[in-house]
Design a protein around this motif. Structure first.
Motif, PDB file in Angstrom:
ATOM      1  N   TYR A 179       0.826  -1.211   0.000  1.00 28.37           N
ATOM      2  CA  TYR A 179       0.000   0.000   0.000  1.00 28.37           C
ATOM      3  C   TYR A 179       0.863   1.265   0.000  1.00 28.37           C
ATOM      4  O   TYR A 179       2.037   1.232   0.377  1.00 28.37           O
ATOM      5  N   THR A 180       0.231   2.359  -0.379  1.00 26.86           N
ATOM      6  CA  THR A 180       0.934   3.656  -0.340  1.00 26.86           C
ATOM      7  C   THR A 180       1.216   4.086   1.093  1.00 26.86           C
ATOM      8  O   THR A 180       2.065   4.942   1.337  1.00 26.86           O
ATOM      9  N   LEU A 192      -1.009  -0.652  -4.286  1.00 35.14           N
ATOM     10  CA  LEU A 192      -0.234  -0.414  -5.503  1.00 35.14           C
ATOM     11  C   LEU A 192      -0.361  -1.617  -6.421  1.00 35.14           C
ATOM     12  O   LEU A 192      -0.280  -2.760  -5.972  1.00 35.14           O
ATOM     13  N   ILE A 195       5.279  -2.217  -8.048  1.00 32.07           N
ATOM     14  CA  ILE A 195       6.307  -1.492  -7.316  1.00 32.07           C
ATOM     15  C   ILE A 195       7.650  -2.059  -7.784  1.00 32.07           C
ATOM     16  O   ILE A 195       7.721  -3.222  -8.198  1.00 32.07           O
ATOM     17  N   THR A 238      -0.012  -6.986  -5.439  1.00 32.46           N
ATOM     18  CA  THR A 238       0.976  -6.038  -5.945  1.00 32.46           C
ATOM     19  C   THR A 238       2.118  -6.811  -6.586  1.00 32.46           C
ATOM     20  O   THR A 238       2.615  -7.769  -5.993  1.00 32.46           O
ATOM     21  N   THR A 244       8.358  -0.545 -13.366  1.00 27.43           N
ATOM     22  CA  THR A 244       6.902  -0.503 -13.368  1.00 27.43           C
ATOM     23  C   THR A 244       6.456   0.262 -14.607  1.00 27.43           C
ATOM     24  O   THR A 244       7.196   1.075 -15.165  1.00 27.43           O
ATOM     25  N   ARG A 248       5.729   6.184 -10.648  1.00 29.47           N
ATOM     26  CA  ARG A 248       5.171   7.145  -9.700  1.00 29.47           C
ATOM     27  C   ARG A 248       6.323   7.873  -9.034  1.00 29.47           C
ATOM     28  O   ARG A 248       7.339   7.267  -8.688  1.00 29.47           O
ATOM     29  N   SER A 251       5.854   6.250  -4.246  1.00 29.55           N
ATOM     30  CA  SER A 251       5.043   5.030  -4.218  1.00 29.55           C
ATOM     31  C   SER A 251       4.440   4.785  -2.857  1.00 29.55           C
ATOM     32  O   SER A 251       3.431   4.095  -2.744  1.00 29.55           O
TER      33      SER A 251
END
Lengths: 403, 403
Positions: A179-180, A192, A195, A238, A244, A248, A251
């Motif tokens: 998760y973020t 996510l 990653i 994930t 990726t 982002r 992340s």
């Protein structure tokens, strides 16, 4: 049709129901035409029971014999998972570490995998059997049973995937992805899709123990895509991989409350001070995380660093007893937290750090010290501010993105 | 200094105290300068716990996976015994079945030992380590884990002793030797110093389960002297070997209450009757023990035989449904016991059987039928007379001898 490795942790095989749940996941993958290798850990509390048995006999049992003892845990799991698979009409053969060809060095309790001799695994797959391999264990060149330490079964799964050239390694665990931010602490934390290995390594080192670092490093070295997902839902998890699709900038936001800061002010501005301090700590096996050194007035400098809380007192004492390091003041503060943002896209986009600092400033939160790397910015703040800090930083980077 | 194999059963390693007791026996033998191989079974109720785990998953688990599961039981014991030995300052290395070189055929759950590759065992002994080997288990030629069925650990111990050319194999158990009669039932029962393999085989088949027959047969074939003794006392036990120093006419009196008699009277005196009956029973896996056939008047004959009580009803039904066997009457009597005397010296001394019959006659006990072999005389009597019969026969042969 492809070759996949599915790994189930201790909680995913802890009871009859969970074993059958794991078995039905494996069976489905097998019926879809895949060659399937399942890697399993010891059932929930088996390891604790075995440790208790050993403790009754000896306060400091030999590591070789501990490995012999603990290896029975996964051996029980692989037999039971095969029985469950057979009940579902899915042919399966259990393989201990040595039968699966996991060859390690001889460092009992913390062995490293040297090589996987895949002959037997490939034979079973060629017969359209599911190969159910014991995680966490192997044998050394002399045929002694070894275990590969913490995070061992994840590492076994990745090693088998690498050796077999698997298209995917899926780690089934009790969280459903990365998760973020920690979903238990951060409102609006998002799962996510993907990653990078490096991001995962940074996150893991910050206490978000979804995958053990050894397994991520091994996956990175061998280019094995690893999916982390829950064995209790059908949701995609994930995927951890080299690159990726979408880079982002940030992340995730992570928090580590298990830190203490030790700061020395006014140490002499001469060579060797840092060496003397950190060599001494290393020799006592004290893990130092962040280190910050800044120049100060009057040819002095300040040195701050963080250690795990349970090693802080010992670290303090070691420095106090060190005759060859002079300083004006020495302080230890256990009431601190480390907050970090991680993102593979960060390196190329200046200003990410200052955005983080801005978010903290707007909350009136004071930063004790800062450390940055290519894909990470970490700050240490007072623990009382940590929850508010994480939420503010997360809101800043992810709410904006969602709009 | 010699090479000895010491075997400890499940009750002898069931708790911390018993493990240390076993360890101190091993340590003493090692300190005396012997090369020591210890063979251990699974701890007391470990096997039951593992069976329960399997039963939760499947009513009929695969035998290969059951072997994988059950083999963990001894693996736990060997690790714990080594830890206990280390605590006593005695160097020891645990070896699973495959590490100890026990190679079997592929009949899971009832594998037979084909060969022992002693290289690793000899290496450990050469280093003055105690080798602690898992009983009951081995691997087949493909590297699958097998178990060798009932009495397995005794058989492992004898097989290792044979392969290593050990001077002695000691089986530590919860009885302290072989007696002239069951000490719980017979007043004046005496522990035998020695007994021959053949006598031991006859006694074992009569329910005196001190050693499993497979292990005795293996010992006989390889000429390994086996001592049965208690791990709880320091007393010498009973040595089982080819020839005893002193040939006792009768070595023991045994009683088997788990028998039922089936008798057919008035079957036709033509060839094939016995074949037809016992072939049918064998095909249904009914074990027939004693068989007696006698001629009778009018070209008829009577056939009597014994089976285990839980197979008696089935045996009766099979014969009733057999169209090609005619008889006048068919009866089953479950209220019977078999009483036997065993002795290697019996063959050469006529009149032993009649002495037994005399002892029974003096008690007014009726003999239903009789069967004899080279070293055994068995009679079947009504169960209500059994206790009196055993005592009278024992008194006859052993009280006289004691005077």
């Amino acid at each position: 049709m492809s070759l996949i490795v599915l790994k189930f942790g201790g909680t995913s095989v802890a009871s009859r129901e969970r074993l059958f749940n794991a078995a039905s996941i494996v069976e489905k993958a097998w019926r879809a035409g895949n060659d399937v290798v399942a890697v399993v850990s010891a059932q929930g509390d088996t390891t604790d029971e075995l440790l208790k048995k050993a403790a009754e006999i000896s306060p400091s049992p030999s590591e070789r014999e501990m490995d012999m003892l603990l290896a029975t845990g996964e051996q029980i799991s692989i037999a039971l998972l095969c029985m469950a698979l057979h009940s579902l009409g899915c042919p399966a053969v259990s393989l201990t570490g040595w039968q699966a060809g996991v060859l390690t060095d001889s460092h009992h309790a913390k062995a490293r995998i040297r090589f996987v001799e895949t002959r037997r695994l490939r034979e079973e797959l060629a017969r359209r059997n599911v190969a159910v391999a014991a995680g966490f264990q192997g044998t050394d060149a002399q045929g002694n049973i070894t275990t590969i330490g913490r995070g061992g079964s994840d590492t076994t799964a990745v090693a088998l995937a690498a050796a077999l050239g698997a298209s995917r390694c899926v780690i089934y665990t009790d969280v459903d992805g990365v998760y973020t931010g920690d979903p238990r602490l951060v409102r609006g934390a998002q799962k996510l899709k993907e990653i990078t290995y490096d991001e995962m390594l940074e996150l893991a080192s910050m206490g978000a123990q979804v995958l053990h670092n050894r397994s991520v490093e091994l996956a990175k070295r061998n280019g094995v895509p690893v999916e982390v997902r829950s064995s209790f839902t059908d949701e995609p998890g994930t995927i951890v991989r080299e690159e990726t699709m979408e880079r982002r900038t940030v992340s995730g936001v992570a928090q580590d409350a298990d830190v203490a800061v030790i700061s020395l002010t006014g140490t002499a501005d001469v060579p060797g001070i840092a060496y003397k301090i950190f060599d001494r700590l290393a020799k006592e096996k004290i893990n130092v995380d962040m280190i910050v050194q800044s120049a100060a007035e009057n040819h002095c400098k300040h040195i701050c660093f963080t250690v795990a809380q349970d090693q802080a007192a010992q670290a303090l004492e070691l420095i106090q007893n060190q005759r060859d390091v002079a300083y004006q003041s020495l302080n230890m503060d256990p009431d601190v937290s480390k907050i970090s943002i991680v993102g593979a896209g960060m390196a190329g986009s200046a200003g990410v750090a200052s955005e983080m600092f801005e978010a903290l400033y707007k909350q009136g939160i004071n930063i004790m010290f800062i450390s940055t790397s290519e894909i990470k910015v970490s700050v240490v703040i007072k623990s009382q501010d940590a929850q508010r800090a994480v939420q503010a930083i997360h809101d800043h980077f992810f709410q904006a993105e969602n709009q």
